[in-house]
Scaffold this motif. Structure first.
Motif, short mmCIF file in Angstrom:
data_model
loop_
_atom_site.label_atom_id
_atom_site.label_comp_id
_atom_site.label_asym_id
_atom_site.label_seq_id
_atom_site.Cartn_x
_atom_site.Cartn_y
_atom_site.Cartn_z
N MET A 1 0.84 -1.20 0.00
CA MET A 1 0.00 0.00 0.00
C MET A 1 0.88 1.25 0.00
SD MET A 1 -2.96 -1.17 2.71
CE MET A 1 -4.03 0.18 2.26
N SER A 2 0.38 2.28 -0.66
CA SER A 2 1.18 3.48 -0.84
C SER A 2 0.48 4.68 -0.22
CB SER A 2 1.42 3.74 -2.33
OG SER A 2 2.04 4.99 -2.53
N TRP A 3 1.30 5.54 0.40
CA TRP A 3 0.75 6.78 0.94
C TRP A 3 0.20 7.66 -0.18
CZ3 TRP A 3 4.74 8.80 5.12
CH2 TRP A 3 4.77 7.89 6.18
N GLY A 4 0.84 7.59 -1.35
CA GLY A 4 0.44 8.48 -2.45
C GLY A 4 -0.97 8.23 -2.94
N LYS A 113 13.40 19.05 2.27
CA LYS A 113 13.36 19.23 0.81
C LYS A 113 12.01 18.77 0.24
CE LYS A 113 15.72 17.72 -3.40
NZ LYS A 113 14.51 17.08 -3.97
N LEU A 114 11.52 17.62 0.70
CA LEU A 114 10.25 17.12 0.20
C LEU A 114 9.09 18.03 0.59
CD1 LEU A 114 10.71 13.31 0.93
CD2 LEU A 114 10.72 14.43 -1.31
N PHE A 211 4.65 12.00 -1.41
CA PHE A 211 4.20 11.08 -0.35
C PHE A 211 4.97 9.76 -0.41
CE2 PHE A 211 -0.24 13.21 -0.26
CZ PHE A 211 0.30 14.26 0.46
N ARG A 212 5.26 9.30 -1.64
CA ARG A 212 6.02 8.06 -1.78
C ARG A 212 7.42 8.20 -1.17
NH1 ARG A 212 9.90 5.98 -4.65
NH2 ARG A 212 10.19 7.93 -5.81
N GLN A 213 8.06 9.33 -1.45
CA GLN A 213 9.39 9.55 -0.88
C GLN A 213 9.34 9.74 0.63
OE1 GLN A 213 12.03 12.25 -3.05
NE2 GLN A 213 10.63 12.18 -4.81
N ASP A 218 10.29 7.37 5.94
CA ASP A 218 9.80 6.88 7.23
C ASP A 218 10.13 5.40 7.41
OD1 ASP A 218 8.23 7.68 9.63
OD2 ASP A 218 6.91 6.06 8.96
N GLU A 219 10.00 4.62 6.33
CA GLU A 219 10.36 3.20 6.42
C GLU A 219 11.85 3.02 6.66
OE1 GLU A 219 8.90 1.53 2.83
OE2 GLU A 219 6.81 1.44 3.51
N LYS A 220 12.66 3.89 6.07
CA LYS A 220 14.10 3.86 6.32
C LYS A 220 14.39 4.11 7.80
CE LYS A 220 18.37 6.29 5.08
NZ LYS A 220 18.94 7.40 4.25
#
Length: 357
Positions: A1-4, A113-114, A211-213, A218-220
């Motif tokens: 699932m993706s945040w985007g 930056k994001l 959102f993907r980045q 966050d997963e990192k």
């Protein structure tokens, strides 16, 4: 699932969540830092404890016993244990805390930056929507003016009292307003198309990419927290062999304690080499100081008197022994007889003297 795709409209919440994640990572780093301080403090206190209990020079003679030797060996092992706690603190400092600080810095910069990119995209769509709203209002205004111009022309054309020039003026005004309305309509349509295209790009491409980045960031962070926790345990586990060796050393020192050997050492240290003192002599007052062996009834012991108030000769006592120091405290021989038995003994002695003399 993706945040985007799943959280396309949750920009504020995602911004808040990622900030809380960074705060947690920093808090975990502070925990490891404080633990390092505790490990170093504990190691320092162990070393001071060992130093305080090291034998003094005046106590070295006592450390010939197995218990004291074992205790001294145990102090050495405890000192080595303190060193292992210092190793834990140093490795946590270099392998965990430093990496956490680097990660926090990288995540903060990337997140900034994001968020700046997303703020730029939001500003773009907001500006476009504002342009659309202005063009719509201009079109609405031009449309109403065109309607009024048409209404004025129709009334003027129907009014027979107005001149042809006045009617023509209203017709020209109507044409101008209609043209302006058409231009405003085209501008509104153009802005609407741009807005829809930009909005589609905003919600389907630009923001989902941000959102993907953010999700990857966050997963990192989460993966690294897992790594840091496991590595912290490994840092401590790596010193277990040495700690176990120190504990084995303490057990070996304890196994060297020998109560029988210590007992022999005590005997060798304090033994005087003298024999225990003999029995006290019997002073026969009735003989006037003559030394006569005395055999008590029912006893095989013979006592020799050397005169009134006589005591044992020097050959029968040993000065300097514990027994010699307690001679004055011993009770006289007469105390062991009852008064009747003592009189019988004296009478028997007197009869013997009379018969011999």
């Amino acid at each position: 699932m993706s945040w985007g795709t799943e959280l396309w409209d949750q920009y504020d919440n995602l911004s808040f969540h990622t900030q809380k994640g960074i705060d947690f990572l920093e808090r975990y780093g502070h925990f490891i830092r404080d633990r390092c301080l505790i490990e170093m403090e504990y190691a320092g206190k162990l070393r001071r404890l060992v130093k305080n209990y090291q034998p003094k020079k005046k106590e070295e003679e006592e450390y010939q016993y197995s218990t004291c030797k074992a205790f001294k060996a145990m102090l050495c092992e405890v000192n080595d244990l303190a060193g292992q706690h210092e190793v834990i603190a140093e490795n946590l400092q270099s392998d965990v805390i430093r990496e956490i600080n680097y990660l926090v810095k990288d995540i903060k910069e990337e997140r900034k930056k994001l968020l700046q990119d997303s703020a730029k995209y939001v500003a773009m769509i907001n500006n476009q929507v504002a342009s659309l709203e202005r063009s719509r209002k201009n079109y609405e205004k031009a449309f109403k003016e065109a309607e009024r111009a048409l209404d004025n022309f129709q009334r003027a054309d129907a009014d027979l009292n107005l001149s042809r020039a006045e009617v023509e003026k209203q017709r020209m005004n109507m044409a101008i307003k209609n043209q302006h309305c058409e231009e405003s309509k085209n501008e509104y349509a153009n802005q609407l198309q741009k807005t829809n295209e930009l909005q589609s790009q905003h919600y389907k491409a630009l923001m989902p990419e941000v959102f993907r980045q953010l999700q990857e960031l966050d997963e990192k962070r989460i993966r690294n927290v897992r790594h840091f926790m496991a590595h912290s345990a490994d840092v401590e586990r790596n010193v277990f062999p040495i700690i176990n060796k120190c504990l084995d050393g303490i057990i070996n020192a304890a196994n060297q304690v020998n109560e029988k050997q210590d007992t022999i050492l005590v005997i060798e240290r304090y033994k005087s080499g003298f024999e225990p003192p003999g029995d006290f002599p019997f002073d026969d007052l009735s003989r006037g100081g003559e030394s006569t062996p005395l055999v008590l009834p029912g006893s095989g012991n013979t006592y020799v008197s050397s005169g009134v108030g006589a005591h044992r000769s020097e050959s029968m006592t040993v000065k300097g022994t514990m027994s010699a120091g307690k001679l004055k405290k011993r009770v006289g021989l007469f105390a062991i007889f009852s008064s009747n038995k003592l009189m019988d003994v004296c009478s028997s002695v007197k009869n013997n003297l009379s018969s011999s003399g």
